[in-house]
Design an enzyme around this catalytic site. Structure first.
Site, PDB file in Angstrom:
ATOM      1  N   GLU A  65     -13.441 -33.424  -2.550  1.00 31.12           N
ATOM      2  CA  GLU A  65     -14.174 -32.680  -3.582  1.00 31.12           C
ATOM      3  C   GLU A  65     -14.735 -31.374  -3.021  1.00 31.12           C
ATOM      4  O   GLU A  65     -14.699 -30.330  -3.680  1.00 31.12           O
ATOM      5  CB  GLU A  65     -15.291 -33.545  -4.170  1.00 31.12           C
ATOM      6  CG  GLU A  65     -16.019 -32.888  -5.328  1.00 31.12           C
ATOM      7  CD  GLU A  65     -15.140 -32.645  -6.535  1.00 31.12           C
ATOM      8  OE1 GLU A  65     -15.123 -31.492  -7.031  1.00 31.12           O
ATOM      9  OE2 GLU A  65     -14.472 -33.583  -6.994  1.00 31.12           O
ATOM     10  N   GLU A  72     -11.416 -23.572  -5.167  1.00 28.60           N
ATOM     11  CA  GLU A  72     -11.602 -23.013  -6.501  1.00 28.60           C
ATOM     12  C   GLU A  72     -12.532 -21.805  -6.474  1.00 28.60           C
ATOM     13  O   GLU A  72     -12.285 -20.809  -7.159  1.00 28.60           O
ATOM     14  CB  GLU A  72     -12.151 -24.070  -7.456  1.00 28.60           C
ATOM     15  CG  GLU A  72     -11.126 -25.095  -7.862  1.00 28.60           C
ATOM     16  CD  GLU A  72     -11.655 -26.089  -8.890  1.00 28.60           C
ATOM     17  OE1 GLU A  72     -12.870 -26.097  -9.160  1.00 28.60           O
ATOM     18  OE2 GLU A  72     -10.826 -26.845  -9.426  1.00 28.60           O
TER      19      GLU A  72
END
Length: 120
Positions: A65, A72
């Site tokens: 994550e 991102e």
């Protein structure tokens, strides 16, 4: 940045965790799930090997994550407009989180089955 002392590097890493917690709902959910795993371990009192397996599995999910979030963030900064390849990159990273999470679910199911059968 190279050659910085350990304290500085630790500060950067802790700041990164703070950013992930404050910015990413998904990471907060994974941290809460990790806390839930810890509570279950404290209540179930399984053999040490299960502490290790579940800690590694939960850590694996959180690491994926974090990497997804970093990728991102970088992609959005470097190319803020929509682009199919940026989208593909982000989707692939999200797929890594999905695989890690599915792996954790399987480990959790095996743990629960072992718990209900009684520890060896």
């Amino acid at each position: 940045m190279k050659g910085r002392c350990f304290r500085d590097r630790l500060g950067f890493a802790l700041h990164g965790l703070q950013l992930a917690i404050s910015r990413e709902r998904s990471f907060r959910v994974h941290v809460l799930a990790g806390g839930g795993v810890l509570i279950i371990l404290l209540l179930a009192r399984p053999p040490l090997v299960w502490w290790t397996v579940l800690a590694l599995t939960a850590g694996f999910v959180m690491v994926t994550e974090l990497v997804n979030t970093a990728l991102e963030t970088l992609a959005d900064h470097l190319h803020p407009e929509r682009h199919p390849e940026i989208g593909a990159c982000k989707d692939i990273a999200a797929g890594a989180v999905l695989v890690a999470t599915a792996t954790a679910v399987v480990v959790g199911i095996v743990f629960a089955a072992q718990w209900f059968r009684g520890w060896p």
